[in-house]
Write a protein that holds these residues in place. Structure first.
Motif, PDB file in Angstrom:
ATOM      1  N   GLU A  22      -7.655   1.752  -1.576  1.00  0.00           N
ATOM      2  CA  GLU A  22      -6.246   1.761  -1.196  1.00  0.00           C
ATOM      3  C   GLU A  22      -5.432   2.075  -2.443  1.00  0.00           C
ATOM      4  N   VAL A  23      -4.415   2.906  -2.298  1.00  0.00           N
ATOM      5  CA  VAL A  23      -3.564   3.245  -3.428  1.00  0.00           C
ATOM      6  C   VAL A  23      -2.329   2.357  -3.396  1.00  0.00           C
ATOM      7  N   SER A  72      -4.822   1.788  -7.960  1.00  0.00           N
ATOM      8  CA  SER A  72      -5.572   1.706  -6.706  1.00  0.00           C
ATOM      9  C   SER A  72      -6.415   0.441  -6.725  1.00  0.00           C
ATOM     10  N   THR A  84     -13.824   8.097  -1.188  1.00  0.00           N
ATOM     11  CA  THR A  84     -12.955   6.941  -1.436  1.00  0.00           C
ATOM     12  C   THR A  84     -12.595   6.222  -0.144  1.00  0.00           C
ATOM     13  N   GLU A  85     -12.557   6.949   0.950  1.00  0.00           N
ATOM     14  CA  GLU A  85     -12.288   6.303   2.239  1.00  0.00           C
ATOM     15  C   GLU A  85     -13.471   5.430   2.644  1.00  0.00           C
ATOM     16  N   THR A 119      -2.712   6.935  -0.719  1.00  0.00           N
ATOM     17  CA  THR A 119      -4.003   6.664  -0.091  1.00  0.00           C
ATOM     18  C   THR A 119      -4.488   7.899   0.659  1.00  0.00           C
ATOM     19  N   LYS A 120      -3.587   8.568   1.363  1.00  0.00           N
ATOM     20  CA  LYS A 120      -3.950   9.799   2.079  1.00  0.00           C
ATOM     21  C   LYS A 120      -4.415  10.874   1.088  1.00  0.00           C
ATOM     22  N   HIS A 145      -7.986   9.989   0.036  1.00  0.00           N
ATOM     23  CA  HIS A 145      -8.961  10.167   1.115  1.00  0.00           C
ATOM     24  C   HIS A 145      -9.139  11.626   1.508  1.00  0.00           C
ATOM     25  N   SER A 189       0.924   4.592   1.232  1.00  0.00           N
ATOM     26  CA  SER A 189       0.183   5.353   2.249  1.00  0.00           C
ATOM     27  C   SER A 189       0.054   6.828   1.885  1.00  0.00           C
ATOM     28  N   ILE A 209       0.835  -1.193   0.000  1.00  0.00           N
ATOM     29  CA  ILE A 209       0.000   0.000   0.000  1.00  0.00           C
ATOM     30  C   ILE A 209       0.877   1.254   0.000  1.00  0.00           C
ATOM     31  N   THR A 212      -9.420   7.260  -9.478  1.00  0.00           N
ATOM     32  CA  THR A 212      -8.066   6.956  -9.928  1.00  0.00           C
ATOM     33  C   THR A 212      -7.678   7.868 -11.081  1.00  0.00           C
TER      34      THR A 212
END
Length: 133
Positions: A23-24, A34, A17-18, A7-8, A11, A4, A2, A61
């Motif tokens: 997950e990216v 993702s 998306t959260e 992903t942040k 989100h 992170s 992942i 994405t």
């Protein structure tokens, strides 16, 4: 593994998306990857991951791909057109999206996103136009 930071980014800029559990896996100007896990509450009857969920994954994405390719001085993008072809269903595992820019202009960015299942089979293909803001 992942990503992170990616992903942040998803989100923070797109809280939806959260909620979906996106997950990216990788993010950069040439490629954004993702995924999201199959969940019963994201399905239609028969345990098939809902097409709207897959389109949301592709849209998010592609949006990050467009954002990472913004011309200097631009603030962001917004989707003005999106077309998806669905080719098969996902009934378990993950839906994984891979987005690549096809055109990065001053006013529009065009991104192509493929969604695959865990076996690597093509589930859907989305071509999307993002207006540069």
């Amino acid at each position: 593994m992942i990503d992170s930071e990616g992903t942040k980014l998803f989100h923070t800029t797109m809280p939806f998306t959260e909620k979906l559990g996106v997950e990216v896996l990788e993010h950069g100007p040439e490629l954004v990857r993702s995924r999201l896990a199959w969940q019963e509450d994201l399905c239609t009857l028969g345990g098939v991951l809902h097409g709207g969920v897959l389109m949301s994954l592709a849209d998010a994405t592609a949006a990050v791909s467009a954002f990472l390719n913004l011309p200097e001085g631009a603030q962001g993008t917004t989707t003005v057109e999106s077309k998806t072809n669905f080719l098969r269903a996902i009934r378990s595992g993950y839906a994984s999206a891979t987005a690549r820019p096809l055109h990065t202009g001053r006013r529009f960015i065009v991104v192509e996103t493929e969604i695959h299942d865990d076996a690597g089979k093509l589930v859907g293909k989305t071509t999307q136009t993002q207006a540069v803001l």
